[in-house]
Design a protein around this motif. Structure first.
Motif, PDB file in Angstrom:
ATOM      1  N   SER A 159       0.811  -1.217   0.000  1.00 22.43           N
ATOM      2  CA  SER A 159       0.000   0.000   0.000  1.00 22.43           C
ATOM      3  C   SER A 159       0.846   1.269   0.000  1.00 22.43           C
ATOM      4  O   SER A 159       0.326   2.365  -0.228  1.00 22.43           O
ATOM      5  N   ARG A 160       2.142   1.124   0.241  1.00 24.51           N
ATOM      6  CA  ARG A 160       3.013   2.307   0.314  1.00 24.51           C
ATOM      7  C   ARG A 160       3.813   2.525  -0.976  1.00 24.51           C
ATOM      8  O   ARG A 160       4.543   3.504  -1.103  1.00 24.51           O
ATOM      9  N   VAL A 164      -8.728  -3.145  -5.529  1.00 22.11           N
ATOM     10  CA  VAL A 164      -7.479  -2.446  -5.222  1.00 22.11           C
ATOM     11  C   VAL A 164      -6.357  -2.881  -6.164  1.00 22.11           C
ATOM     12  O   VAL A 164      -5.482  -2.080  -6.516  1.00 22.11           O
ATOM     13  N   ALA A 165      -6.394  -4.127  -6.626  1.00 21.61           N
ATOM     14  CA  ALA A 165      -5.385  -4.598  -7.578  1.00 21.61           C
ATOM     15  C   ALA A 165      -5.556  -3.903  -8.923  1.00 21.61           C
ATOM     16  O   ALA A 165      -4.567  -3.518  -9.576  1.00 21.61           O
ATOM     17  N   ALA A 224     -13.489  -1.167   4.956  1.00 20.34           N
ATOM     18  CA  ALA A 224     -12.281  -1.164   4.116  1.00 20.34           C
ATOM     19  C   ALA A 224     -11.762  -2.582   3.863  1.00 20.34           C
ATOM     20  O   ALA A 224     -11.160  -2.852   2.827  1.00 20.34           O
ATOM     21  N   CYS A 225     -11.992  -3.495   4.798  1.00 22.61           N
ATOM     22  CA  CYS A 225     -11.483  -4.869   4.696  1.00 22.61           C
ATOM     23  C   CYS A 225     -12.016  -5.547   3.434  1.00 22.61           C
ATOM     24  O   CYS A 225     -13.200  -5.455   3.114  1.00 22.61           O
ATOM     25  N   ILE A 226     -11.121  -6.234   2.713  1.00 18.36           N
ATOM     26  CA  ILE A 226     -11.525  -6.941   1.496  1.00 18.36           C
ATOM     27  C   ILE A 226     -11.526  -8.464   1.697  1.00 18.36           C
ATOM     28  O   ILE A 226     -11.577  -9.219   0.738  1.00 18.36           O
ATOM     29  N   SER A 227     -11.444  -8.895   2.950  1.00 20.63           N
ATOM     30  CA  SER A 227     -11.486 -10.333   3.285  1.00 20.63           C
ATOM     31  C   SER A 227     -10.387 -11.126   2.582  1.00 20.63           C
ATOM     32  O   SER A 227     -10.601 -12.252   2.142  1.00 20.63           O
ATOM     33  N   CYS A 287      -1.398  -5.181   5.882  1.00 17.63           N
ATOM     34  CA  CYS A 287      -2.725  -5.109   5.258  1.00 17.63           C
ATOM     35  C   CYS A 287      -2.669  -4.333   3.942  1.00 17.63           C
ATOM     36  O   CYS A 287      -2.231  -3.181   3.916  1.00 17.63           O
ATOM     37  N   PRO A 288      -3.115  -4.933   2.847  1.00 15.71           N
ATOM     38  CA  PRO A 288      -3.044  -4.256   1.534  1.00 15.71           C
ATOM     39  C   PRO A 288      -3.895  -3.000   1.429  1.00 15.71           C
ATOM     40  O   PRO A 288      -3.641  -2.148   0.584  1.00 15.71           O
ATOM     41  N   VAL A 289      -4.919  -2.885   2.276  1.00 11.26           N
ATOM     42  CA  VAL A 289      -5.830  -1.732   2.183  1.00 11.26           C
ATOM     43  C   VAL A 289      -5.844  -0.905   3.462  1.00 11.26           C
ATOM     44  O   VAL A 289      -6.715  -0.060   3.641  1.00 11.26           O
TER      45      VAL A 289
END
Length: 253
Positions: free
Chosen positions: A37-38, A66-67, A209-212, A192-194
């Motif tokens: 994410s950074r 998000v990908a 925000a969580c994408i499971s 966490c990716p998000v």
């Protein structure tokens, strides 16, 4: 040939499948982690002489949003691309079609598609241990076929499966929560990716925000993040019929 492997792999299965494929290609490989994410993905730029392997998981038959967002920042500049969709032995539905559209929008020229099976990220008993040795051999054989196509100067676009408009995206609604074993080490928040987990208090999760993706579960050194057991049992029951028989990898060339 310079090869760039771009992958979104929260629990490692997608990266493992992509690595097995990419390592069988002849060329110098660099990797781009779309989970970071950074990272500044606009700094990633390829040339028309390069090859990209773009690997994503299938979440409910779609690419994680998000990908797509992060891939859209990359500059393909006409580079050839192999699309890889990795799924947990259920189905990948419209994921590859959506990835094809995103790759083209980012400036890539699609030359092949691969559907690969890896261990299900939520119901881990399905496709457990995959990709396995049989998968590795098959993915290496696919890589050889793609390499042969490119060496022959054939850059035709394959018929990629999937529907447009894509199926409606739907979240699993399964948000991992901390247990009493949580030591607040912060690794889950960092990974966490998000950025759905509060780094100041990892026990706080933004469920919207969580994408499971289950990355927090996979990386926790204390095994202290879990899904609701009732919801997990229901998911296991729902998936049992469609995920129990072994599905094989596919190449679209």
């Amino acid at each position: 040939m310079n090869i760039t492997e771009l992958y979104f792999s929260p629990t490692g299965g997608t990266q493992k499948a992509a690595d097995l494929f990419t390592q069988a290609l002849a060329g110098q490989v660099q990797t781009v982690d779309l989970c970071d994410s950074r990272a500044d993905f606009s700094a990633v730029s390829l040339s028309a002489e390069d090859l990209a392997v773009i690997a994503v998981p299938s979440y409910g038959g779609r690419v994680p949003a998000v990908a797509i967002q992060r891939l859209s920042a990359v500059h393909g500049n006409g580079a050839a691309a192999v699309l890889m969709v990795v799924y947990g032995n259920r189905a990948f539905e419209d994921t590859m079609a959506e990835l094809e559209d995103a790759a083209k929008a980012a400036g890539f020229h699609v030359v092949a598609g691969v559907a690969a099976v890896a261990e299900h990220s939520i119901a881990r008993q399905f496709a457990a241990g995959r990709p396995d040795a049989q998968d590795a051999a098959q993915l290496a054989a696919f890589a050889a076929q793609v390499q042969e196509k490119l060496a022959a100067g054939r850059t035709t676009q394959p018929a990629i499966p999937g529907n447009r408009p894509y199926k409606k995206a739907g979240g699993s609604g399964m948000v991992p929560k901390p247990t009493k074993e949580c030591a607040s080490c912060g690794l889950c928040a960092q990974s966490c990716p998000v950025q759905a987990i509060d780094p100041a208090n990892p026990q706080k999760v933004d469920s919207h925000a969580c994408i499971s993706c289950m990355r927090c579960v996979a990386v926790c050194p204390h095994g202290a993040r879990k899904l609701n057991p009732v919801m997990l049992a229901a998911a296991n029951t729902m998936l049992k019929k469609v995920c129990s028989d072994r599905k094989e990898n596919e190449l679209f060339l």
